[in-house]
Design an enzyme around this catalytic site. Structure first.
Site, mmCIF file in Angstrom:
data_model
loop_
_atom_site.group_PDB
_atom_site.id
_atom_site.type_symbol
_atom_site.label_atom_id
_atom_site.label_comp_id
_atom_site.label_asym_id
_atom_site.label_seq_id
_atom_site.Cartn_x
_atom_site.Cartn_y
_atom_site.Cartn_z
ATOM 1 N N ASN A 98 1.120 -0.783 -0.144
ATOM 2 C CA ASN A 98 -0.276 -0.009 -0.355
ATOM 3 C C ASN A 98 0.975 1.546 -0.060
ATOM 4 O OD1 ASN A 98 -2.288 1.939 0.145
ATOM 5 N ND2 ASN A 98 -2.890 1.271 2.633
ATOM 6 N N TRP A 99 0.964 1.929 -0.912
ATOM 7 C CA TRP A 99 2.174 2.752 -1.453
ATOM 8 C C TRP A 99 1.779 4.186 -0.352
ATOM 9 C CZ3 TRP A 99 3.805 2.541 -7.001
ATOM 10 C CH2 TRP A 99 4.972 1.890 -7.582
ATOM 11 N N LYS A 100 0.553 4.395 -0.347
ATOM 12 C CA LYS A 100 -0.520 5.637 0.697
ATOM 13 C C LYS A 100 -0.276 6.621 -0.362
ATOM 14 C CE LYS A 100 -0.277 2.653 4.624
ATOM 15 N NZ LYS A 100 0.295 3.432 6.479
ATOM 16 N N HIS B 143 -9.456 1.439 5.102
ATOM 17 C CA HIS B 143 -8.315 1.665 5.409
ATOM 18 C C HIS B 143 -8.620 2.297 6.701
ATOM 19 C CE1 HIS B 143 -4.228 2.428 6.724
ATOM 20 N NE2 HIS B 143 -3.548 1.305 6.144
ATOM 21 N N GLU C 177 -6.739 4.398 7.989
ATOM 22 C CA GLU C 177 -6.487 6.541 7.704
ATOM 23 C C GLU C 177 -7.560 6.814 6.876
ATOM 24 O OE1 GLU C 177 -2.155 5.616 5.330
ATOM 25 O OE2 GLU C 177 -1.575 4.942 7.569
ATOM 26 N N GLU D 101 -5.354 -4.971 9.817
ATOM 27 C CA GLU D 101 -4.229 -3.872 10.500
ATOM 28 C C GLU D 101 -4.679 -3.245 11.978
ATOM 29 O OE1 GLU D 101 -2.519 -2.845 6.553
ATOM 30 O OE2 GLU D 101 -4.027 -1.225 6.844
ATOM 31 N N GLY E 235 2.940 2.437 10.392
ATOM 32 C CA GLY E 235 4.016 3.475 10.733
ATOM 33 C C GLY E 235 4.698 3.548 11.511
ATOM 34 N N SER F 132 3.926 -2.724 10.083
ATOM 35 C CA SER F 132 5.006 -2.541 10.321
ATOM 36 C C SER F 132 5.820 -3.764 9.706
ATOM 37 C CB SER F 132 5.615 -2.158 11.332
ATOM 38 O OG SER F 132 5.171 -0.708 12.248
ATOM 39 N N GLY G 45 2.787 -1.333 3.761
ATOM 40 C CA GLY G 45 2.588 0.247 3.828
ATOM 41 C C GLY G 45 4.734 0.926 3.415
ATOM 42 N N GLY G 46 4.961 0.903 4.305
ATOM 43 C CA GLY G 46 6.198 1.754 4.537
ATOM 44 C C GLY G 46 7.670 0.697 3.530
HETATM 45 P P1 13P Z 1 3.141 0.379 7.793
HETATM 46 O O1 13P Z 1 3.700 -1.022 6.619
HETATM 47 O O2 13P Z 1 3.792 1.271 7.243
HETATM 48 O O3 13P Z 1 3.230 0.025 9.113
HETATM 49 O O4 13P Z 1 1.394 0.635 6.642
HETATM 50 C C1 13P Z 1 0.606 -0.819 7.042
HETATM 51 C C2 13P Z 1 -0.117 0.240 6.378
HETATM 52 O O5 13P Z 1 -1.627 0.940 6.974
HETATM 53 C C3 13P Z 1 -0.851 -0.720 5.119
HETATM 54 O O6 13P Z 1 -2.268 -0.827 4.849
#
Ligand code: 13P
Length: 248
Positions: free
Chosen positions: A9-11, A94, A96, A166, A172, A212, A233-234
């Site tokens: 997930n590149w956000k 998600h 967020e 999640e 994050g 994470s 994510g990251g």
């Molecule tokens: P991180 O891997 O950066 O913690 O993000 C997780 C996430 O929200 C994937 O959708």
């Protein structure tokens, strides 16, 4: 046997030209035919990323979608637009989007139904806050999120949905849930699916862990009985994603 699915997930990262460069860098590193590999990218990156992924094992996903077909919804993206652009998956609900953009379980349910109607596979996110975990209401909260999001979804369609667990406190933060914590909740989600639907649907549905995930934690997490891959994510923006996809 459920096939593992590892999605990035590149956000809100990478411009279209940066996105193409990242795909070119990652393409050889994620060339694993045993795992479903999905890049969920910002809407504006979808077209160049689909083009860059042609001929590879990478599938492309969107990070959001609206639940109406078309019309006066300024700034939104319709499911048919995603399908026409070559999108096969969509991240829905998600944390967020729930937190910053006011998405509710009812809206997410409409989006899930719409995605299924258009044959886009939803990656349906759920997860508790740290406060909820400390209050001991994690399972109740997640059951509620999952049940509402899947309301009126037929068993055959639910079997193809991907659920991403999640925990918000692990997103994050560099704080991955322990494998035990992650497995415990994913098993509970599967139990909930069995109750709402049946054992066959529960056995078929794929449940990812997200929060994470990195190259070090992925092998143990993905080896758990009820964890069928990850939503990353990251680490999906770096070479590490190759190691995560090739976790074995
Ligand atoms: P991180 O891997 O950066 O913690 O993000 C997780 C996430 O929200 C994937 O959708």
């Amino acid at each position: 046997m459920r096939r593992k699915i590892v999605a990035g997930n590149w956000k809100m990262n990478k411009t279209p030209s940066e996105a193409v460069k990242l795909v070119e860098m990652l393409k050889p590193l994620v060339a694993n035919e045993e795992v479903d590999v999905v890049f969920c990218v910002p809407a504006i990156d979808i077209i160049p990323v689909v083009e860059a992924c042609k001929g590879s094992n990478i599938k492309v996903g969107a990070e959001n979608m609206y639940y109406e077909e078309s019309g006066a919804y300024t700034g939104e993206i319709a499911p048919a637009m995603l399908v026409d652009a070559g999108v096969e998956y969509v991240v829905l609900g998600h944390s967020e989007r729930r937190e910053y953009f006011g998405e509710t379980d009812a809206m997410i349910n409409k989006k899930v139904l719409k995605a299924i109607e258009h044959k886009i596979t939803p990656i349906l996110c759920c997860g508790e806050t740290l406060e909820q975990r400390e209050q001991g209401v994690t399972m109740d909260f997640i059951r509620q999120q999952v049940k509402i999001a899947l309301q009126n979804v037929a068993a055959a369609d639910a079997a193809n949905v991907v659920i991403a667990y999640e925990p918000i406190w692990a997103i994050g933060t560099g704080k991955t849930a322990t494998t035990e914590q992650a497995q415990e909740v994913c098993a509970e989600i599967r139990k909930c699916i069995a109750e709402v639907y049946d054992d066959a649907t529960a056995a078929a549905i794929r449940i990812q862990y997200g929060g994470s995930v990195n190259a070090k934690t992925a092998p143990d997490l993905f080896a758990q009985a009820d964890i069928d891959g990850g939503l990353v994510g990251g680490a999906s923006l770096k070479e590490d994603f190759g190691a995560i996809v090739n976790y074995k």
